[in-house]
Scaffold this active site. Structure first.
Site, PDB file in Angstrom:
ATOM      1  N   SER B  34      22.663 -15.557  44.823  1.00 61.14           N
ATOM      2  CA  SER B  34      22.191 -14.241  45.234  1.00 61.14           C
ATOM      3  C   SER B  34      21.243 -13.628  44.212  1.00 61.14           C
ATOM      4  O   SER B  34      20.197 -13.086  44.567  1.00 61.14           O
ATOM      5  CB  SER B  34      23.384 -13.312  45.466  1.00 61.14           C
ATOM      6  OG  SER B  34      22.925 -12.032  45.852  1.00 61.14           O
ATOM      7  N   GLU B  55      33.209 -11.104  34.748  1.00 59.07           N
ATOM      8  CA  GLU B  55      32.018 -10.467  34.186  1.00 59.07           C
ATOM      9  C   GLU B  55      32.208 -10.048  32.736  1.00 59.07           C
ATOM     10  O   GLU B  55      31.269 -10.074  31.933  1.00 59.07           O
ATOM     11  CB  GLU B  55      31.624  -9.257  35.039  1.00 59.07           C
ATOM     12  CG  GLU B  55      31.225  -9.618  36.471  1.00 59.07           C
ATOM     13  CD  GLU B  55      32.412  -9.864  37.409  1.00 59.07           C
ATOM     14  OE1 GLU B  55      33.559  -9.594  36.998  1.00 59.07           O
ATOM     15  OE2 GLU B  55      32.194 -10.324  38.542  1.00 59.07           O
ATOM     16  N   PHE B  80      28.822  -4.864  39.119  1.00 55.79           N
ATOM     17  CA  PHE B  80      29.626  -5.742  38.261  1.00 55.79           C
ATOM     18  C   PHE B  80      28.909  -6.074  36.953  1.00 55.79           C
ATOM     19  O   PHE B  80      29.487  -6.699  36.065  1.00 55.79           O
ATOM     20  CB  PHE B  80      29.976  -7.041  39.011  1.00 55.79           C
ATOM     21  CG  PHE B  80      30.509  -6.802  40.401  1.00 55.79           C
ATOM     22  CD1 PHE B  80      31.540  -5.882  40.604  1.00 55.79           C
ATOM     23  CD2 PHE B  80      29.976  -7.453  41.491  1.00 55.79           C
ATOM     24  CE1 PHE B  80      32.025  -5.635  41.881  1.00 55.79           C
ATOM     25  CE2 PHE B  80      30.457  -7.202  42.779  1.00 55.79           C
ATOM     26  CZ  PHE B  80      31.475  -6.297  42.976  1.00 55.79           C
ATOM     27  N   ASP B 114      27.819  -4.425  52.466  1.00 56.19           N
ATOM     28  CA  ASP B 114      29.064  -4.569  51.704  1.00 56.19           C
ATOM     29  C   ASP B 114      29.767  -3.256  51.363  1.00 56.19           C
ATOM     30  O   ASP B 114      30.930  -3.258  50.968  1.00 56.19           O
ATOM     31  CB  ASP B 114      28.814  -5.372  50.430  1.00 56.19           C
ATOM     32  CG  ASP B 114      28.755  -6.875  50.712  1.00 56.19           C
ATOM     33  OD1 ASP B 114      29.464  -7.315  51.638  1.00 56.19           O
ATOM     34  OD2 ASP B 114      28.013  -7.583  50.030  1.00 56.19           O
TER      35      ASP B 114
END
Lengths: 279, 313
Positions: B34, B55, B80, B114
Site C-alpha cells: 500500500s 510499528e 500508525f 476504512d
C-alpha cells in the site's frame, strides 16, 4: 574459551572498582538508581573490559555497541566510562546537574560512549536490532549488546523486537536480561511475573542461556557461546541481585532509585574495599 | 488536469534514492504494497526490513539503522506512523535527531472506506509539536517525489504525509521544491487561501469559482509545515482583506494554527481576519467514495468559496 583465575580475578576487581565509581556518583542524600546499576555491574565489567571490542575513541567504527535499554541503570555505564577514559571522575560528581555531562538517562549528545537515547523503557532492544541490521548491511563484524531489565519485559515492544530479531536471523545481537527480580515499586513476581522466562525467549526463536549474573566465568562463557551461535540472536538471562554488593540495598525495591544516608554510604564504601580485596 | 498518485511517488522516489545511495534503507509494517515501499524492497531486499505489524519496533529499529550511518525510511498508514509509535518517534528518533524519515501514508480522510481508526486527523499536530521534527505535506505526485528526495538530504528526522488516492497534479515536473518556503500557486488581490496537501487543488478550484464572482483569491501552498515559513505567510497576507486556511487534518494544532500564529505575531499590516478550515475536532467515518467525505467534512471548493465570503463579510 576458558579463562584463567587471574583473568577472572582482574575482572572481579574491575567490577569492584566500578561499584566504587557508582557510589561516588550518589553520595549521601543524592538520589540515584543504585539497585539496577549494581545488579548489572559484573556483566558490564565483562563486556567493556574483556568481551567487547572497545577503543580509546568511543566512535571507532570497528567497536562493538552496548545499549542500555534499561536506561535508568546508565550509572553502571558511566562507572565503566571513567575507567575507559571517556569521562572523568570530576564528571561523576556532576551526574544529573545542569553543568554536568552525565544525564539521568543515556544521552548521546552529552556523553561519549553512549550509543542511543534510552530511558523510555522497551525501546532499546528495538534500537539495538536496528543497529544489528545496519552493521549486517555494512558487512561489519561489530556486534550489539543490549541490557534489558526484567521489569522492562512488561513492555510489549520488547517482544516485538524479540520476534523480529529471530525472523531476520540477526546473530550479531545479544540481549542480556538483568533478572534482579525487583522493579520500581515491588518484586517482578508481584507486579507482572516473568513466568518461564528461558522458555519464552526460546519460543521466540532465540538461543537462550541462563547464568548467575555475578559469576564472572559464567558471564564470559555465555558471551562466548553467544558469539559462536549463528543464524539466531542470543538472550542471556543473567540471574542477579538488585543492589548487589550493598547489603542494606540488596533485593529491595526501596533502593531502585533512592539516596543513601551517611551510615549506608560508609557501609557501601567499606563493601567496595572488601570486594576489591576478595576479588 | 491529470490525476496521479502520491503513494506511487513515494515508492518511486524511494527506489531512486536506493539506487543513488547505498546508505538508504527502508522498513515496513506489513503495508509495503500500500505504501509502495515494496518497489524498494523488490530491488534491494538486503536493505529492506519487513517488521510485521509492529510499528513501535519499526520506528526504534529505524533509529538503530540511523545510528549505524544509514538513512532509514519507515512507512505505514499515517495513523500508525505518527500517533501509535509517538513515544518511539519522540525518544528513539527526535531526541537524538536521527536520520529517520517517516512516511505517513493514506493520510487525512483519504483512506475513505476504512473509517475513523484509519483516517489521520491528528498526525500534523502531533508531529509538529515534536522538537527536531520536520513536517511535510505535499500537494501532488511531483511535489511528493521532490520532498521525499529532499528528506534524504535534510539532516535529522522528517515526517511526510501522503494521500492515498489519485489526485490532480497542480505542480510542474520541473518546478523546484524549496524546503521551508511557502509557494504562491496563483496570484490574487482580495483574499489569500493557504492550503496544504490535496487541499491546494481544492483551493485553486475555489479561486476559479471566486474569480467568476469578482473576488480575486491568491492561493499559497504550504508543503513544509515545519519549519514554518512565518515570514512567507505574513508576506502573502500583506494587503489582503482576509485569509482562509484549508487542510485535510484537525483544525487544532495543524497548518491553520501555524498560519494564525505567524499572522498574530507579525506586523499589523499582515494581521488580517483569518478563518480556518479543516476537520472540525472530530474523527472520520467510512464512505464509499473519497468525494463523499470531502462533502461531509466541508472540504470542497464550494465550501472554501463560502468560507472566503464569510471571511470577507
Amino acid at each position: 574459551m576458558s579463562y584463567s583465575e587471574k583473568e577472572l580475578h582482574d575482572l572481579r576487581k574491575i567490577a569492584a572498582t566500578l561499584r566504587g565509581n557508582l557510589i561516588e556518583m550518589i553520595p549521601p542524600g543524592k538520589v540515584g538508581h543504585l539497585g539496577g546499576s549494581s545488579s548489572i555491574m559484573d556483566v558490564v565489567a565483562a563486556l567493556y573490559f574483556k568481551h567487547m571490542k572497545v577503543f580509546d575513541d568511543p566512535k571507532n567504527p570497528l567497536r562493538d555497541r552496548c545499549v542500555f535499554s534499561k536506561g535508568h541503570a546508565v550509572l553502571a555505564q558511566y562507572a565503566a566510562f571513567v575507567e575507559l577514559g571517556y569521562v572523568s571522575h570530576e564528571d561523576l560528581h556532576k551526574v544529573k546537574t545542569l553543568d554536568g555531562t552525565l544525564q539521568g538517562h543515556p544521552d548521546m549528545d552529552h556523553t561519549p560512549g553512549i550509543e542511543a537515547v534510552t530511558g523510555s523503557l522497551g525501546q532499546g532492544l528495538s534500537v539495538s536490532l536496528g543497529m544489528a541490521f545496519g552493521l549486517r548491511v555494512d558487512k561489519s563484524e561489530s556486534r550489539v549488546f543490549c541490557i534489558v531489565g526484567d521489569g522492562e519485559l512488561d513492555e510489549g515492544q520488547i517482544w516485538e523486537a524479540a520476534m523480529a530479531a529471530a525472523a531476520h536471523k540477526v546473530d550479531n545481537l545479544v540481549a542480556i536480561i538483568d533478572r534482579n527480580g525487583v522493579q520500581a515499586t515491588d518484586t517482578v513476581d508481584n507486579v507482572l511475573p516473568n513466568g518461564m522466562l528461558k522458555e519464552k525467549w526460546e519460543a521466540f526463536g532465540w538461543n537462550t542461556i541462563e547464568i548467575d549474573g555475578h559469576d564472572m566465568a559464567q558471564i564470559l562463557e555465555a558471551l562466548d557461546a553467544a558469539k559462536a551461535c549463528k543464524g539466531k540472536p542470543t538472550a542471556i538471562i543473567a540471574n542477579t541481585v538488585k543492589g548487589k554488593g550493598f547489603p542494606f540495598a540488596e533485593g529491595k525495591a526501596a533502593y531502585h532509585n533512592a539516596a543513601m544516608n551517611e551510615e549506608e554510604y560508609k557501609i557501601a564504601q567499606a563493601m567496595v574495599e572488601k570486594m576489591k580485596e576478595e576479588a | 488536469m491529470s490525476k496521479m498518485n502520491m503513494r506511487k511517488a513515494y515508492g518511486e522516489a524511494l527506489l531512486e534514492l536506493g539506487r543513488a545511495n547505498e546508505k538508504v534503507v527502508a522498513l515496513e509494517a506489513d503495508l509495503g504494497k500500500s505504501t509502495m515501499s515494496n518497489m524498494f524492497g523488490g530491488e534491494f531486499p538486503e536493505r529492506y526490513f519487513q517488521m510485521g505489524i509492529a510499528e513501535a519496533n519499526m520506528i526504534s529499529a529505524a533509529a538503530g539503522l540511523a545510528l549505524t550511518g544509514h538513512t532509514a525510511f519507515a512507512s505505514t498508514f499515517a495513523v500508525f506512523a505518527s500517533g501509535r509509535p509517538y513515544d518511539q518517534i519522540r525518544s528513539s528518533v527526535a531526541i537524538p535527531r536521527l536520520n529517520v524519515k517517516i512516511c505517513g501514508s493514506s493520510a487525512g480522510l483519504s483512506d475513505f472506506g476504512d473509517g475513523k481508526t484509519h483516517q489521520s486527523v491528528d498526525d500534523i499536530a502531533i508531529m509538529r509539536v515534536l522538537p527536531n521534527m520536520k513536517v511535510f505535506s505535499p500537494a501532488d505526485y511531483y511535489e511528493t517525489k521532490k520532498i521525499v528526495k529532499a528528506m534524504a538530504e535534510i539532516d535529522g528526522p522528517c515526517y511526510i504525509r501522503v494521500n492515498r488516492n489519485d489526485v490532480p497534479v497542480v505542480t510542474g515536473e520541473d518546478d523546484v521544491f524549496e524546503f521551508g518556503k511557502v509557494r504562491e500557486m496563483k496570484d490574487g488581490k482580495d483574499v489569500v487561501i493557504f492550503a496544504t496537501g490535496f487541499m491546494v487543488y481544492q483551493a485553486l478550484e475555489a479561486a476559479k469559482l471566486l474569480e467568476a464572482e469578482g473576488i480575486s483569491a491568491k492561493v499559497v501552498n504550504i508543503a513544509t509545515i515545519k519549519p514554518f515559513d512565518a515570514e512567507g505567510v505574513r508576506a502573502a497576507a500583506k494587503g489582503m482583506k482576509a485569509a482562509v486556511t484549508v487542510e485535510e487534518a484537525s483544525i487544532i494544532g495543524g497548518m491553520g494554527d501555524a498560519v494564525l500564529e505567524a499572522l498574530a505575531e507579525g506586523d499589523a499590516d499582515s494581521r488580517v481576519r483569518t478563518l480556518r478550515m479543516g476537520i472540525m475536532d472530530c474523527f472520520g467515518t467510512s464512505a464509499q467514495k473519497y468525494d463523499e467525505l470531502l462533502v461531509e467534512y466541508h472540504l470542497t471548493p464550494a465550501d472554501i468559496v463560502a468560507t472566503v465570503k464569510k471571511a470577507l463579510a
